[in-house]
Design an enzyme around this catalytic site. Structure first.
Site, PDB file in Angstrom:
ATOM      1  N   CYS A  50       0.727  -1.252   0.188  1.00  0.00           N
ATOM      2  CA  CYS A  50      -0.005  -0.046  -0.012  1.00  0.00           C
ATOM      3  C   CYS A  50       0.914   1.456   0.018  1.00  0.00           C
ATOM      4  CB  CYS A  50      -1.002   0.038   1.266  1.00  0.00           C
ATOM      5  SG  CYS A  50      -2.083  -1.419   1.409  1.00  0.00           S
ATOM      6  N   ASP A  82      -2.813  -3.127   7.495  1.00  0.00           N
ATOM      7  CA  ASP A  82      -4.097  -4.059   8.057  1.00  0.00           C
ATOM      8  C   ASP A  82      -3.888  -5.380   7.703  1.00  0.00           C
ATOM      9  OD1 ASP A  82      -4.246  -1.590   8.915  1.00  0.00           O
ATOM     10  OD2 ASP A  82      -6.498  -1.318   8.751  1.00  0.00           O
ATOM     11  N   CYS A 123      -1.926   3.228   3.028  1.00  0.00           N
ATOM     12  CA  CYS A 123      -3.014   2.114   3.530  1.00  0.00           C
ATOM     13  C   CYS A 123      -3.831   2.648   4.534  1.00  0.00           C
ATOM     14  CB  CYS A 123      -1.856   1.097   4.941  1.00  0.00           C
ATOM     15  SG  CYS A 123      -2.516  -0.226   5.038  1.00  0.00           S
ATOM     16  N   ASP A 124      -5.072   1.823   4.994  1.00  0.00           N
ATOM     17  CA  ASP A 124      -5.974   2.355   5.342  1.00  0.00           C
ATOM     18  C   ASP A 124      -6.150   3.561   6.518  1.00  0.00           C
ATOM     19  OD1 ASP A 124      -6.953   0.091   3.945  1.00  0.00           O
ATOM     20  OD2 ASP A 124      -7.822  -0.948   5.824  1.00  0.00           O
ATOM     21  N   LYS A 125      -5.374   3.405   7.673  1.00  0.00           N
ATOM     22  CA  LYS A 125      -5.452   4.482   8.528  1.00  0.00           C
ATOM     23  C   LYS A 125      -4.602   5.937   8.126  1.00  0.00           C
ATOM     24  CE  LYS A 125      -7.927   1.494  10.562  1.00  0.00           C
ATOM     25  NZ  LYS A 125      -7.589   0.546   9.495  1.00  0.00           N
ATOM     26  N   CYS A 195      -5.345  -2.149  -1.326  1.00  0.00           N
ATOM     27  CA  CYS A 195      -5.983  -3.159  -1.596  1.00  0.00           C
ATOM     28  C   CYS A 195      -7.230  -2.629  -2.622  1.00  0.00           C
ATOM     29  CB  CYS A 195      -6.650  -3.626  -0.173  1.00  0.00           C
ATOM     30  SG  CYS A 195      -5.387  -4.422   0.843  1.00  0.00           S
ATOM     31  N   GLU A 447      -9.771  -5.212  13.527  1.00  0.00           N
ATOM     32  CA  GLU A 447     -10.633  -5.703  12.463  1.00  0.00           C
ATOM     33  C   GLU A 447     -10.794  -7.350  12.600  1.00  0.00           C
ATOM     34  OE1 GLU A 447      -9.818  -2.218   9.414  1.00  0.00           O
ATOM     35  OE2 GLU A 447      -9.157  -4.180   8.906  1.00  0.00           O
ATOM     36  N   SER A 473     -12.829  -5.206   8.536  1.00  0.00           N
ATOM     37  CA  SER A 473     -12.232  -4.702   7.520  1.00  0.00           C
ATOM     38  C   SER A 473     -13.201  -4.444   6.553  1.00  0.00           C
ATOM     39  CB  SER A 473     -11.290  -6.108   6.806  1.00  0.00           C
ATOM     40  OG  SER A 473     -10.998  -5.552   5.513  1.00  0.00           O
TER      41      SER A 473
END
Length: 557
Positions: A50, A82, A123-125, A195, A447, A473
């Site tokens: 990511c 994650d 990435c996600d955060k 992702c 998650e 997730s």
């Protein structure tokens, strides 16, 4: 006119001569001290695909800042993968990293008196962490998303990272060969980038276009592509202009802008994590926003995109079909967006979308017209009941069995639940309860992709319910309910559930109910004792001590 409104505090005057000495060591010249200082928050990391492709974007942004006659100052921000930490104790650090990223950016920008900041993350955060910081410090800023991964392929089937998680359940159930299991594992992630479905990273980055804090089309570009590099450079140029105009995040991030962002999340079938993150972003911007606002928007905004995890396509397909601007134009024409909201370009949403077609292209199947919506209402619902007096979050569209009443299968940690699923101890009709995984109890709201994917891989995705005070997730789908509040650690009703209790999840009535009479619940509550904290030192202990409930965004300050 000088635009170093903030950095002059650190570069100007006789008393700041020692400060300038240090800048000279960095290669600055005398005339540079009259130019704005532009931070570039660099999320590059080789921890995860990511973020592994971010350095090119950062380099492009730095060059563009210089070309715009401003001074770039790079600094690092951390990331947690994650996907890699999923199913382990490491996942407890994921949501914590959102707060750490926000604090890192605030610390550098404020400590160094930067005049503006370009935040680059993947990435996600990274996305909510960066936006929380921008909303909190209210210094001109723009978000540059690292871009999505391309889909993997195995035997003619498109893959994402969720394919690999679901393969675990399929393989252990004997429904997948060793060859296919390894084929999925090796081919699910073929490039750098976040992702690929409408999971959390793509959900948040897409919403930032509608929020007005990222450039149009930037969220669905693939990380390896040159257009992503070009977009990063353009973002930096736009940011320097915003500094000159003194256009700040809170001029852009209003309640109406958040409504726009959430409308796009509903229209694209985005992640449940967006609920948590927009509560936190609104809190940082000092905007009155609650979980009830999500439900208000859900009832009026349809799902018009066929995207994974519950649909067919990924972000690169969405990009080819017209991207988020095409989705926004359909919503705008239907009266579902506030066209007068300001964006980082200095133009309104309506002005930005004026050249976008009013009808999606006929040669694509990703974006549907409003009158042909996949679902007439949004998918992210707020459930309540005696198991979630303060609310819980679920994806409710596309469920074959929208109502389930079944016996509780209770687990106080993720690993024991996953083992039970893989060992075929969970049956059709069961309701899995995963608790003591909330903001304080986890701590960090990990998650639950591993157990939910295992359930799907076992072929139980339509017949088993799962509830948790943790998170899911963005790749999760099925009859799952997360963010249960109050959480178990503070004595929420979920802490009182016993093995075999009857639980009802009703997506029609938005109900999450423990079918035990009040007298029995009162007896259990009187006997309940709060467990000792799982961590007493370090960052997880700090987070547990400071975290607010999930229905308040699980923020720390």
């Amino acid at each position: 006119m000088s635009y170093n409104r903030r950095s002059k505090n650190i570069t100007q005057g006789v008393a700041r001569s020692p400060n300038r000495s240090m800048y000279y060591a960095l290669g600055y010249q005398k005339d540079d001290f009259d130019k704005p200082m532009i931070g570039v928050a660099n999320g590059h990391s080789t921890i995860t695909p990511c973020n592994a492709g971010l350095q090119r974007l950062v380099d492009a942004a730095v060059s563009a800042v210089k070309q715009a006659d401003a001074n770039p100052q790079t600094f690092g921000t951390p990331t947690i993968s994650d996907g890699m930490s999923m199913g382990t104790e490491g996942m407890k650090y994921s949501l914590v990293s959102r707060e750490v990223i926000a604090d890192c950016i605030e610390t550098c920008v404020q400590g160094q008196w930067m005049d503006g900041v370009v935040v680059v993350g993947g990435c996600d955060k990274n996305m909510p962490g960066g936006m929380i910081a921008l909303a909190r410090i209210n210094v001109p800023g723009i978000y540059v998303y690292g871009g999505t991964i391309r889909p993997g392929h195995w035997k003619g089937k498109d893959l994402t990272i969720v394919s690999a998680f679901e393969a675990v359940g399929e393989f252990t159930a004997g429904r997948m060969s060793q060859e296919d299991f390894e084929g999925v594992e090796k081919n699910a992630c073929p490039t750098t980038g976040s992702c690929g479905g409408m999971y959390t990273a793509n959900t948040m980055s897409s919403s930032f276009e509608a929020l007005g804090m990222s450039l149009l089309y930037s969220s669905t570009m693939a990380n390896p592509d040159q257009e992503k590099v070009d977009s990063a450079a353009e973002s930096a140029r736009v940011l320097v202009e915003a500094v000159k105009k003194d256009l700040k995040p809170r001029d852009i991030i209003t309640k109406q802008a958040i409504e726009n962002a959430v409308s796009v999340i509903m229209a694209t079938g985005g992640s449940t994590n967006a609920v948590l993150h927009y509560l936190a972003i609104a809190h940082a911007a000092e905007i009155d926003w609650s979980i009830e606002d999500f439900e208000r928007i859900r009832k009026r905004v349809p799902v018009i995109c066929d995207l994974k995890p519950s649909g067919q396509y990924v972000a690169t397909d969405l990009h080819a079909a017209g991207g988020i601007p095409q989705v926004m134009k359909l919503l705008l024409d239907a009266g579902l967006l506030h066209g007068d909201c300001m964006t980082i370009t200095g133009r309104t949403i309506a002005e930005e979308l004026k050249d976008v077609p009013s009808v999606p292209r006929a040669d694509q199947k990703v974006i549907y017209p409003i009158d042909q919506a996949l679902y007439k209402e949004g998918h992210l619902a707020i459930l309540k009941g005696n198991l979630a007096e303060d609310g819980a979050v679920a994806k409710i569209t596309g469920l074959k069995n929208p109502v389930i009443t079944g016996p509780a299968r209770v687990f106080d940690d993720e690993q024991s639940a996953l083992a039970a699923i893989l060992d075929d101890k969970i049956r059709a009709g069961d309701v899995v309860v995963l608790r003591y995984l909330g903001p304080q109890g986890g701590p960090g709201m990990p998650e639950m992709l591993a157990p939910t994917s295992a359930i799907i891989g076992k072929g139980l995705g339509e017949s088993v319910g799962l509830i948790t005070d943790g998170r899911f997730s963005g790749g999760t789908w099925g009859m799952v309910v997360g963010h249960v509040a109050p959480e178990a650690f503070v004595g929420g009703t979920i802490a009182l559930v016993q093995e075999g209790d009857s639980i009802t999840i009703d997506a029609h009535k938005l109900l999450l109910q423990l079918n035990v009479d009040d007298a029995e619940l009162a007896r259990r509550r009187a006997a309940w004792k709060q467990p000792a904290p799982r961590y007493t030192r370090g960052v997880l202990a700090k987070y547990a001590a400071l975290a607010r409930p999930a229905n308040k965004g699980a923020v720390t300050g």
